[in-house]
Design a protein around this motif. Structure first.
Motif, PDB file in Angstrom:
ATOM      1  N   ILE A  61     -14.388   7.736   4.157  1.00  0.00           N
ATOM      2  CA  ILE A  61     -13.518   7.825   5.542  1.00  0.00           C
ATOM      3  C   ILE A  61     -13.969   7.029   6.624  1.00  0.00           C
ATOM      4  CG2 ILE A  61     -15.120   9.553   6.758  1.00  0.00           C
ATOM      5  CD1 ILE A  61     -12.846  11.470   7.346  1.00  0.00           C
ATOM      6  N   HIS A  62     -15.222   6.437   6.424  1.00  0.00           N
ATOM      7  CA  HIS A  62     -15.556   5.372   7.386  1.00  0.00           C
ATOM      8  C   HIS A  62     -15.560   4.141   6.800  1.00  0.00           C
ATOM      9  CE1 HIS A  62     -16.562   8.626   9.933  1.00  0.00           C
ATOM     10  NE2 HIS A  62     -17.651   9.336   9.224  1.00  0.00           N
ATOM     11  N   HIS A  63     -14.909   3.835   5.706  1.00  0.00           N
ATOM     12  CA  HIS A  63     -14.677   2.510   5.104  1.00  0.00           C
ATOM     13  C   HIS A  63     -14.308   1.330   6.058  1.00  0.00           C
ATOM     14  CE1 HIS A  63     -13.694  -0.381   2.075  1.00  0.00           C
ATOM     15  NE2 HIS A  63     -13.726   0.566   0.935  1.00  0.00           N
ATOM     16  N   ARG A  64     -14.656   0.283   6.120  1.00  0.00           N
ATOM     17  CA  ARG A  64     -14.343  -0.869   7.158  1.00  0.00           C
ATOM     18  C   ARG A  64     -12.912  -1.134   6.649  1.00  0.00           C
ATOM     19  NH1 ARG A  64     -15.714  -5.916   4.886  1.00  0.00           N
ATOM     20  NH2 ARG A  64     -16.973  -5.748   3.199  1.00  0.00           N
ATOM     21  N   GLU A  65     -12.456  -0.910   5.340  1.00  0.00           N
ATOM     22  CA  GLU A  65     -11.077  -1.504   5.268  1.00  0.00           C
ATOM     23  C   GLU A  65     -10.068  -0.410   5.370  1.00  0.00           C
ATOM     24  OE1 GLU A  65     -11.256  -3.233   1.252  1.00  0.00           O
ATOM     25  OE2 GLU A  65     -13.024  -4.393   1.760  1.00  0.00           O
ATOM     26  N   ARG A  66     -10.416   0.590   5.962  1.00  0.00           N
ATOM     27  CA  ARG A  66      -9.427   1.446   6.414  1.00  0.00           C
ATOM     28  C   ARG A  66      -8.284   1.094   7.165  1.00  0.00           C
ATOM     29  NH1 ARG A  66     -10.480   7.615   8.384  1.00  0.00           N
ATOM     30  NH2 ARG A  66      -8.275   7.694   8.444  1.00  0.00           N
ATOM     31  N   LEU A  67      -7.123   1.406   6.968  1.00  0.00           N
ATOM     32  CA  LEU A  67      -5.909   1.173   7.847  1.00  0.00           C
ATOM     33  C   LEU A  67      -6.127   1.854   9.030  1.00  0.00           C
ATOM     34  CD1 LEU A  67      -2.985   1.190   5.296  1.00  0.00           C
ATOM     35  CD2 LEU A  67      -4.022  -0.857   6.289  1.00  0.00           C
ATOM     36  N   GLN A 419      -3.707   5.582   3.813  1.00  0.00           N
ATOM     37  CA  GLN A 419      -5.089   5.078   4.296  1.00  0.00           C
ATOM     38  C   GLN A 419      -5.659   3.742   4.204  1.00  0.00           C
ATOM     39  OE1 GLN A 419      -6.324   8.490   2.073  1.00  0.00           O
ATOM     40  NE2 GLN A 419      -5.860   9.824   3.571  1.00  0.00           N
ATOM     41  N   PHE A 420      -5.292   3.075   2.822  1.00  0.00           N
ATOM     42  CA  PHE A 420      -5.835   1.893   2.664  1.00  0.00           C
ATOM     43  C   PHE A 420      -4.745   0.816   2.337  1.00  0.00           C
ATOM     44  CE2 PHE A 420      -9.409   4.581   1.864  1.00  0.00           C
ATOM     45  CZ  PHE A 420     -10.515   3.911   2.415  1.00  0.00           C
ATOM     46  N   MET A 421      -4.814  -0.270   2.326  1.00  0.00           N
ATOM     47  CA  MET A 421      -3.865  -1.311   1.854  1.00  0.00           C
ATOM     48  C   MET A 421      -3.853  -1.339   0.267  1.00  0.00           C
ATOM     49  SD  MET A 421      -1.531  -3.299   2.682  1.00  0.00           S
ATOM     50  CE  MET A 421      -1.644  -3.785   4.321  1.00  0.00           C
ATOM     51  N   THR A 422      -3.131  -0.233  -0.199  1.00  0.00           N
ATOM     52  CA  THR A 422      -2.863  -0.061  -1.677  1.00  0.00           C
ATOM     53  C   THR A 422      -1.987  -1.009  -2.304  1.00  0.00           C
ATOM     54  OG1 THR A 422      -0.900   1.551  -1.381  1.00  0.00           O
ATOM     55  CG2 THR A 422      -3.295   2.566  -1.349  1.00  0.00           C
ATOM     56  N   GLU A 423      -1.806  -0.939  -3.520  1.00  0.00           N
ATOM     57  CA  GLU A 423      -1.084  -1.958  -4.215  1.00  0.00           C
ATOM     58  C   GLU A 423       0.571  -1.535  -3.683  1.00  0.00           C
ATOM     59  OE1 GLU A 423      -2.989  -0.055  -5.830  1.00  0.00           O
ATOM     60  OE2 GLU A 423      -4.040  -1.257  -7.521  1.00  0.00           O
ATOM     61  N   THR A 424       0.860  -0.321  -3.476  1.00  0.00           N
ATOM     62  CA  THR A 424       2.251  -0.092  -2.783  1.00  0.00           C
ATOM     63  C   THR A 424       2.269  -0.657  -1.497  1.00  0.00           C
ATOM     64  OG1 THR A 424       2.187   1.864  -4.348  1.00  0.00           O
ATOM     65  CG2 THR A 424       3.975   1.850  -2.649  1.00  0.00           C
TER      66      THR A 424
END
Ligand code: SF4
Length: 702
Positions: A61-67, A419-424
């Motif tokens: 939840i506190h990941h620095r790569e979160r969108l 939540q993240f820059m997924t492949e999609t």
């Protein structure tokens, strides 16, 4: 547990696609931060235990790569060139594009697409309200449940079973086709309690020596897609040895005499040839079940992800009916509890606006749909816009090459809420940043247990993250979609849904955190009758009539499905060109493609690997750790071979789902999974794959 004064412990619910749906106690530190996550001790199913990946949720939840901001594509699709924009501007642009497409091509050119990235009822299913209000194309969700559910339903007529907490009162727990130490840890909590307190034995049936099997007293490693044969042989032995409960079957089942005659030649020797098991292993398990009244079959999803998966599930659940162990506390079978929740989801999903004339398309066919396959499009026009929430089809859907081609179309407008820059998300035109479960309110039901739970908003979301509900409502207003559900906050939707469904109010639920809705013993054990109109368990189901989604008709080809339990030999067989069968079983530290962005999960998993039997390694001339190319009609994937003796020869395992970028050419494992439509009503066949294997260098030279 000593909690420092600046940390508040708050209840929540794990939102992930895992039958345990754990009740949580979360360390909340101020308005923006969480600490460790714990299992709720007072919840009788969670019993204080959760998996490690959710215990360390702060990392996610506190990941620095979160969108945290909306993004608009600046360059070519997928080149990573983004412009940051305000979220309100992004919603304006999405609405404008959707309205234009609707005006030019019709509403069904737009396909809202979602799945189980969150299992909260408001945030997962609210997108359907927008779909139905606008008459956008419908989606039939096939990744997970149609195969196992239709098989279980064919026998029992209802998606429920013995209280899973009763495993603690069993004398024999058979964990069949699931790996709970990876995917639903609480099964082990209750099974191990039975072992400690009652001396119960734990048996595990799977296609490889899983971490669950390592904890079992007996493990049976069979070939993928042969569970029906094993189940038939077990029932043969039960009849042969006088351990079939004829009185029970006479009262509660449709045709025990027909079943007995059908099973006459389904001997352990016959099943050994199909499953690859030893006759002695089959006899041992059949004997264990035969002498144990309190035998509990905990039946998973994994083994049903085969073209014959529904028939296999039906065969396995039939064992409990032959033995009659449903009659005993701590006995019977359980797969999921979907039928015990009598939800009225009209407000959440806009069910009063469903137009059955609007086409539905198969979720698993997204690659075919987006690349213009007429059958997948139901002979309608092309899909020109897709709006996704809670799913990452460019990683998780079958037929990945088609999926990527489809998302690469310049004439496809793609909005991904993530939540993240997924492949999609990487292939989208507009990316909207999404909240995580601790940042919004939602309502949950336990698939693997019996609790209705409330997960409140505990901390503020970062940046411009919006909940799924916010996005749906924001778009609805701009698109002119009307429904009372768009006028409510998530809390109001939850409260109204609880009241409309007869489960009290949100105020009441908040006070107690969860409601235990376990049906009484007689009903859960089907002692008041099974779910079919005559109250009988079906050994000989009519597959055309007995599937669980009556609105989906004539989809899979039921014509040749077996009636009585059988090894239905329609799996994708190994052949000279594809000598191996592969299963893409779930890795411990990932959950589908969720958690495969956290450093700890990636570090613990290592790298994408293919588990290969040592004798097969030798025959292929492979060294442990060597890079290989694997492939079939759908494409090729490169990963490393790992010598592994916990699998039958000719069977390989690729624990999943790794991010595509971890593979050469970004070709992930679902490149090799086909989107066939298995009987009776479709469903993902993620473990029914034939492949060839070559050393990587040889393939590169050829
Ligand atoms: S075991 Fe499943 S439900 Fe429980 S915390 Fe882990 S992922 Fe969530």
């Amino acid at each position: 547990m000593n909690i420092p004064p600046d940390i508040k412990m708050k209840y929540s619910v794990c939102p992930h696609d895992c039958p345990s749906t754990c009740s949580l106690e979360v360390e909340v530190i101020g308005e923006h931060t969480i600490g460790r996550v714990h299992g709720a001790k007072l919840n009788s199913y969670t019993a204080g235990v959760i998996c490690a990946k959710v215990a360390r949720y702060a990392e996610r939840i506190h990941h620095r790569e979160r969108l945290t901001q909306a993004l608009k594509r600046k360059g070519a699709k997928g080149d990573g060139n983004w412009q940051k924009i305000r979220i309100e501007d992004a919603l304006d642009e999405v609405a404008e594009r959707l309205l234009k497409i609707e005006a030019t091509h019709g509403a069904d050119a737009i396909w809202p697409y979602y799945y189980a990235g969150t299992m909260g009822l408001v945030m997962r299913d609210g997108i359907n309200r927008l779909r139905h209000a606008k008459k956008y194309s419908r989606m039939y969700d096939t990744f997970c449940v149609p195969l196992p559910w239709s098989g279980y339903y064919a026998g029992t007529g209802k998606m429920q079973g013995s209280d899973p907490r009763e495993m603690a009162k069993s004398d024999l727990i058979v964990i069949w086709g699931t790996n709970p130490t990876h995917t639903q840890i609480n099964v082990m909590t209750h099974a191990i309690k039975a072992r400690k307190e009652r001396g119960a034995r734990i048996v595990c049936v799977d296609v490889y020596n899983t971490s669950t099997m390592k904890q079992a007293d007996l493990g049976l490693i069979l070939r993928p897609g042969t569970d029906g044969a094993l189940a038939c042989a077990i029932m043969h032995v039960l009849f042969r040895d006088g351990n079939a409960d004829r009185a029970y079957m006479g009262k509660y089942t449709d045709d025990p005499a027909g079943l007995e005659a059908h099973l006459k030649d389904k001997t352990p020797q016959w099943a050994a040839g199909i499953t690859g098991l030893d006759v002695a292993e089959i006899e041992t398990l059949a004997q264990m079940i035969g002498v144990t009244d309190r035998a509990y079959l905990r039946i998973g999803y994994g083994f049903a992800r085969q073209r014959n998966g529904a028939a296999n599930m039906h065969a396995v659940v039939s064992i409990a009916a032959v033995k009659g162990c449903w009659q005993h506390e701590g006995g019977g079978a359980f797969h999921t509890n979907g039928a015990i929740y009598h939800w009225d989801k009209t407000l959440i999903e806009g069910l009063d606006m469903v137009d059955s004339s609007v086409r539905w398309m198969d979720q698993s066919h997204i690659g075919r749909v987006l690349t213009g396959d007429e059958t997948a499009l139901k002979d309608g026009g092309p899909v020109r816009a897709i709006l996704t929430q809670n799913t990452n089809p460019v990683s998780v859907a079958p037929e990945q090459e088609l999926v990527k081609q489809g998302f690469g179309r310049e004439d496809l407008f793609t909005c991904v809420h993530e939540q993240f820059m997924t492949e999609t998300a990487a292939l989208a035109d507009i990316v909207l940043p999404a909240t995580m479960f601790l940042e919004h309110d939602d309502l949950y039901q336990g698939g693997g247990h019996q609790h209705i739970m409330f997960g409140p908003k505990l901390i503020e979301a970062p940046g411009e993250c919006r909940s799924n509900h916010d996005i749906v409502v924001g778009l609805a207003k701009r698109l002119g979609a009307e429904h009372p559900g768009f006028e409510l906050t998530p809390r109001e939707l939850i409260d109204r849904t609880l009241q409309d469904s007869g489960w009290g109010s949100l105020d009441e639920l908040e006070k107690v955190h969860w409601i235990d809705v376990q049906p009484e013993f007689e009903k859960a054990h089907f002692l008041t009758g099974f779910g079919h109109p005559d109250g009988k368990f079906r050994f000989n189901p009519d597959w055309k009539k007995s599937f669980f989604r009556p609105e989906i008709t004539n989809y899979g080809d039921c014509a040749n499905m077996p009636g009585f339990p059988e090894h239905w030999d329609v799996i994708q067989k190994a052949d000279d060109a594809h000598p191996f069968r592969m299963a893409t079983s779930p890795a411990r530290n990932f959950l589908n493609s969720t958690f495969n962005e956290t450093p700890t999960s990636i570090a613990k998993e290592g790298r994408p690997e293919l588990f290969v039997h040592p004798a097969d390694m030798a025959e292929l001339g492979l060294q442990d750790g060597q890079k290989v190319v694997i492939g079939n009609e759908l494409g090729e994937v490169r990963l490393h071979a790992k010598e592994f003796d916990g699998v039958q020869r000719g069977v390989v395992i690729a624990e999943s789902i790794w991010p595509n970028r971890m593979f050469e050419d970004s070709r992930g494992i679902n490149t090799l999974v086909c989107a066939d439509v298995p009987a009776p009503v479709g469903g993902g066949v993620y473990h029914d794959i034939h492949i060839w294997i070559r050393p990587a260098a040889l393939n590169l030279d050829s």
